[in-house]
Design an enzyme around this catalytic site. Structure first.
Site, PDB file in Angstrom:
ATOM      1  N   GLU A 258       0.803  -1.224   0.000  1.00  0.00           N
ATOM      2  CA  GLU A 258       0.000   0.000   0.000  1.00  0.00           C
ATOM      3  C   GLU A 258       0.828   1.262   0.000  1.00  0.00           C
ATOM      4  OE1 GLU A 258       0.531  -1.715   4.022  1.00  0.00           O
ATOM      5  OE2 GLU A 258      -0.463  -2.416   2.221  1.00  0.00           O
TER       6      GLU A 258
ATOM      7  N   ASP B 177      19.262  15.720 -31.352  1.00  0.00           N
ATOM      8  CA  ASP B 177      19.624  16.532 -32.503  1.00  0.00           C
ATOM      9  C   ASP B 177      21.105  16.887 -32.394  1.00  0.00           C
ATOM     10  OD1 ASP B 177      19.680  18.415 -30.505  1.00  0.00           O
ATOM     11  OD2 ASP B 177      18.332  19.833 -31.456  1.00  0.00           O
TER      12      ASP B 177
ATOM     13  N   ASP C  98      14.768  20.668 -29.438  1.00  0.00           N
ATOM     14  CA  ASP C  98      14.265  21.978 -29.011  1.00  0.00           C
ATOM     15  C   ASP C  98      13.446  22.695 -30.065  1.00  0.00           C
ATOM     16  OD1 ASP C  98      16.212  22.583 -30.839  1.00  0.00           O
ATOM     17  OD2 ASP C  98      17.402  23.858 -29.512  1.00  0.00           O
TER      18      ASP C  98
ATOM     19  N   ASP D  50      10.904  18.745 -33.585  1.00  0.00           N
ATOM     20  CA  ASP D  50      11.196  17.695 -32.614  1.00  0.00           C
ATOM     21  C   ASP D  50       9.989  17.340 -31.753  1.00  0.00           C
ATOM     22  OD1 ASP D  50      13.975  17.605 -33.293  1.00  0.00           O
ATOM     23  OD2 ASP D  50      14.292  19.423 -32.110  1.00  0.00           O
TER      24      ASP D  50
ATOM     25  N   ASN E 225       4.981 -14.083   4.888  1.00  0.00           N
ATOM     26  CA  ASN E 225       4.042 -14.021   6.011  1.00  0.00           C
ATOM     27  C   ASN E 225       2.756 -14.792   5.711  1.00  0.00           C
ATOM     28  OD1 ASN E 225       5.744 -12.542   7.584  1.00  0.00           O
ATOM     29  ND2 ASN E 225       4.763 -10.568   7.186  1.00  0.00           N
TER      30      ASN E 225
ATOM     31  N   ASN F 128       2.141  -4.409   9.587  1.00  0.00           N
ATOM     32  CA  ASN F 128       2.310  -3.898   8.233  1.00  0.00           C
ATOM     33  C   ASN F 128       2.553  -2.388   8.244  1.00  0.00           C
ATOM     34  OD1 ASN F 128       2.357  -4.998   5.564  1.00  0.00           O
ATOM     35  ND2 ASN F 128       0.537  -3.792   5.098  1.00  0.00           N
TER      36      ASN F 128
ATOM     37  N   ASP G 263       5.886  -0.567   6.915  1.00  0.00           N
ATOM     38  CA  ASP G 263       5.800   0.357   5.778  1.00  0.00           C
ATOM     39  C   ASP G 263       6.307   1.749   6.133  1.00  0.00           C
ATOM     40  OD1 ASP G 263       4.947  -1.282   3.735  1.00  0.00           O
ATOM     41  OD2 ASP G 263       2.845  -1.105   4.289  1.00  0.00           O
TER      42      ASP G 263
END
Length: 906
Positions: free
Chosen positions: A331, A373, A648, A652, A716, A741, A745
């Site tokens: 998560e 380029d 640029d 392009d 687990n 958990n 985390d």
């Protein structure tokens, strides 16, 4: 650069590829239609162009201009706008893992509104989305600050009324309308597509459209001109000036024939607005996300059924199944990814790089092909005098001296090559004018003759008493100057220029052209009967002195930067609108193995399969148009490569959008900056190399989290299945699983600040869903071995083998499970021996210690009874230490085997 080895392409095109092809086809069709219309205007007389747009050579009246502005709209091309912040906020939460957590939180709330697990899940979801939204919102605002036009007004000739005299006004460029008469001078940005009505010595920089580094000469035009031969490419028409280009010298007046989205520039820009194609990063996250979700959808019902059948309490089994689902869901992945990307964006901003789209940082790390380029990237984007040669191709200071005198004494506007000669002499101090010469007359440059001459008089000290003579010095295009020469200077001697010698000197010029140099000829004539004025007719009986050869020189650090990219496993391909000779010369100078230079026209005859093969073996593409650039990018992607594009110009923009990571600069045209993912404040490949390292660090830390979490959670769940089948009570309460958990985390939020081993950063890294699954099912069960060992210890040693003592069992497994999860971080984060050969960064170390202390404290804390914990006896901890040491040892042994077997780790 080495030839690319094609990777195995996917059987199915990635999502968005069909849309990408349709977008390219739309761009090509729209651009072709606009080009055909402009070609027709170019081929017809100027008077007809005025009639077509219902205009007068004196300009529109203010009233007419206002009506046309209302009819045609502002003179602006389509641009992407950042969505409203509420839309951005919604997109920040559009993630499969977040959807799973929201669903699980809703189910838990439906079962029990007071369940603390609902609060835990809500915090996870809220913080993850807000962090991602805030970083992308800030990055978007920073990128918007870079959108500045070079020029905001232009000179337009208009009248107060139908009988009034025309007056020139400065008006905002977005208020220019079809039929306006625009006045152009050096330095002006051309505001719309113009048909030239009058022009004189006009030079236009078309690099933004064509990629050519040198300005292009436009024809001297008069109001009565009859047009020119129709050309398929409006960029090459010498009586058209197109939106997005700029004037470098000369003057002109042109009638506006198209504005906004109807211009050649706008036809390309309009097709680039809309939903962006899926990139390598997007596809990777999607595959990994759904792999883990599918795994969860299989494992959770199994856990639910086993617990329900063995314990008989289906409500408790349901809640436990939800907790297992949360345990299997990484998560914090959106939060860890966002924190990783945010940290990368901050680090890159310190190196003068603005990240517009956070995903681009990881794509930059995964990039294994960079298409770039030439002008301004490999070269300095300026013209310098590369060499000055005599008629045999040897360097000769006399040629430089004559070239310098011609450039120094001319009174007209010097072009870039004149300035390059002067700069070369000023730097080297090789020629001193002093008072040896004085100006007599000048025959200015014009585009019909393609040359210019100055006439100088030698002072008495140089010429000698009684020898008043003038010297004419002519400089210009090789063909035109040679046609006027009857002699040449051969090692100080004046010799007749025979047909054989003429072929010889022509060959010298052509040889330098083949090297990518722009060559001018220098010739002189001594006038023994001086006079005050000279004409074009006097440019005759010249003596060829030699040649001046010019080049846009490669950057001093370009070769080193390219080698740095090659060392990082990135193949560089040059895709330029400039011609083949210039492209080949520059690429060779910076160490690129040029091979066969492929012109863009050659790609048009190839289908997608043939183009893929050609793109894989070709290093330099020249004379490439926007559609061809985008096709080359897609061909490389179809071969399995992650492609970056650096450009640029408007030419392009399509390739920038199609690439996995589009890179532009702050001086680029607006549409190029709109299409790019990353904007460089300096057009420097060295900056890119640093960005690549940052991208790989970001990607590596993200993969660390996924592999650590997925393998640990899988272990687990595997342990839960075993325990559920043989133990008469829940091996751990649902709230304990959620809490374990959450602590784990939160500890992993330091992962973005971890360092990566140097070996990991040496080659491109990409998403590998199968590799993550293989890692999960290989490393995960290792933790289960020691979980089961702890089950047996708690069952037999501490007598936690009945429902009455289940809290002791659950508390013992909670601590062992949390500590093993936390410590394995250090085992997985490197392929080396942890703490000895590779140590984590201090934030990771601190969070590890805090997680361990939290896990040890909870069973003894005041919250323990409400959470289901009981205090553990002191004799538990020696067993815990033994289990953890054995776990780390076995993990290191399995890691060694895994690396030997699969030749990979992270």
């Amino acid at each position: 650069m080495t030839m690319l080895t094609p990777r195995t392409p996917a059987k199915l095109a990635p999502p968005g590829r069909g849309r990408r092809e349709r977008k390219a086809a739309e761009l090509e069709a729209r651009t072709r239609l606009v080009g055909e219309r402009l070609a027709g205007i170019s081929a017809g007389p100027g008077v007809r162009a005025l009639q077509d747009v219902d205009a007068s050579a004196n300009g529109l009246t203010h009233a007419e201009a206002a009506l046309r502005l209302e009819r045609h709209g502002p003179n602006a091309v389509a641009q992407e706008r950042a969505p409203h912040w509420l839309v951005q906020l919604g997109k920040a939460y559009w993630n499969p893992f977040i959807a799973v957590l929201v669903f699980l939180a809703a189910v838990m709330y439906w079962q029990d509104p007071g369940d603390p697990g609902v609060i835990i899940l809500s915090v996870m979801v809220g913080v993850s989305g807000l962090l991602r939204f805030w970083q992308e919102f800030r990055s978007g605002r920073a990128a918007d600050a870079l959108k500045k036009l070079v020029t905001t007004t232009c000179a337009v000739q208009r009248r107060a009324g139908s009988g009034s005299a025309p007056t020139t006004f400065e008006v905002p460029m977005d208020q220019v309308v079809p039929g306006d008469m625009v006045k152009l001078a050096a330095g002006d940005l051309i505001p719309a597509d113009l048909r030239l009505i009058t022009s004189k010595d006009l030079m236009v920089s078309q690099a933004a459209l064509s990629g050519e580094s040198l300005p292009v000469a436009k024809a001297d035009t008069r109001p009565v001109d009859l047009g020119q031969q129709e050309s398929s490419d409006p960029v090459e028409a010498d009586n058209l000036c197109l939106m997005g280009t700029s004037v470098t010298s000369g003057t002109a007046t042109g009638v506006v024939v198209a504005t906004g989205s109807d211009t050649y520039f706008g036809s390309m820009a309009g097709s680039l607005v809309g939903e962006r194609p899926q990139t390598n990063f997007d596809n990777g996250v999607r595959k990994v996300s759904f792999l883990l979700i599918r795994f969860m959808l299989v494992m959770v019902p199994v856990v639910f059924m086993v617990n329900g059948l063995t314990k008989g309490d289906w409500d408790e089994a349901f809640l436990f199944g939800i907790a297992v689902a949360v345990g299997l869901t990484p998560e914090m992945l959106p939060m860890v990814v966002s924190a990783n990307l945010a940290r990368g964006a901050v680090a890159m901003s310190k190196r003068k790089v603005v990240v517009k789209r956070l995903n681009a940082i990881q794509n930059l790390g995964a990039m294994d092909v960079l298409c770039t380029d030439k002008t301004g990237t490999l070269t300095e984007d300026r013209i310098v005098l590369d060499r000055y040669l005599d008629v045999h191709g040897d360097e000769d200071g006399e040629v430089l001296e004559y070239g310098y005198l011609n450039a120094h004494f001319q009174t007209g506007l010097r072009n870039l090559m004149d300035q390059a000669v002067i700069d070369r002499v000023d730097e080297a101090e090789e020629v001193v004018v002093d008072a040896r010469f004085s100006m007599v007359d000048e025959i200015p440059f014009d585009f019909a003759r393609r040359r210019m001459s100055v006439v100088l008089s030698r002072n008495s000290l140089v010429a000698g008493p009684g020898r008043a003579e003038h010297i004419m010095i002519t400089k210009g295009a090789v063909e035109e100057v040679l046609d006027l020469c009857t002699h040449m200077t051969d090692r100080g001697q004046k010799v007749e220029l025979t047909a054989q010698l003429r072929r010889h000197v022509t060959g010298i010029a052509e040889e330098n052209n083949r090297r990518g140099l722009r060559v001018l000829a220098v010739a002189t004539r001594t006038v023994c009967t001086p006079r005050d004025t000279y004409t074009v007719a006097d440019e005759d009986q010249l003596t060829l002195v030699g040649f001046l050869a010019f080049l846009d020189p490669p950057k001093a650090d370009a070769a080193r930067a390219l080698q740095g990219l090659a060392d990082k496993g990135i193949a560089v391909k040059v895709v330029t609108g400039d011609n083949e000779l210039v492209a080949a010369r520059v690429c060779a100078d910076v160490g690129i193995d040029v091979g066969h230079v492929v012109p863009g026209s050659e790609t048009d005859a190839l289908d997608d399969t043939a183009l893929r093969a050609l793109a894989a073996r070709t290093t330099v593409f020249a004379k490439v148009n926007p559609v061809q650039k985008a096709r080359i990018v897609r061909a490389l992607q179809a071969d399995g490569h992650t492609v970056g594009f650096l450009g640029d110009g408007i030419n392009d923009a399509a390739a920038l959008r199609d690439a996995d990571v589009g890179i532009s600069v702050d001086t680029a045209v607006d549409i190029a900056k709109e299409s790019a993912d990353i904007i460089l404040l300096e057009k420097d490949l060295t900056v890119l190399e640093q960005g690549v390292v940052q991208g790989r660090t970001t990607f590596g830390n993200t993969i660390k989290y996924i592999k650590m979490t997925a393998s640990s959670n899988f272990g687990n769940v595997f342990s839960v299945l075993v325990a559920s089948a043989f133990i008469p009570f829940q091996p751990m309460l649902a709230i304990m699983l959620l809490l374990q958990n959450l602590v784990y985390d939160i500890a992993q939020l330091a992962t973005p600040w971890d360092r990566m081993d140097e070996e990991y950063l040496r080659k491109p890294r990409n998403w590998d869903a199968k590799g993550i699954f293989r890692f999960m099912v290989t490393i995960g069960p290792v933790s289960s071995v020691f979980d089961i060992s702890m089950f047996l210890i708690m069952w037999h040693v501490f007598g936690a083998n009945s429902e009455a003592s289940q809290s002791l069992f659950q508390s013992g497994w909670f601590i062992e499970g949390l500590l093993s999860q936390t410590l394995v971080v250090h085992m997985i984060r490197t392929r080396k021996i942890p703490f000895i050969q590779s140590r984590a960064s201090w934030p990771v170390m601190v969070m590890t210690v805090l997680a361990v202390l939290t896990g040890l404290y909870l069973p003894f804390s005041p919250l323990a009874p409400s959470l289901g914990f009981v205090a553990l006896p002191a004799s538990y901890f020696p067993w815990l230490i033994g289990v953890l040491l054995a776990y780390c040892t076995l993990t290191q042994l399995v890691k060694t085997w895994y690396i030997r077997k699969f030749n990979t780790w992270l």
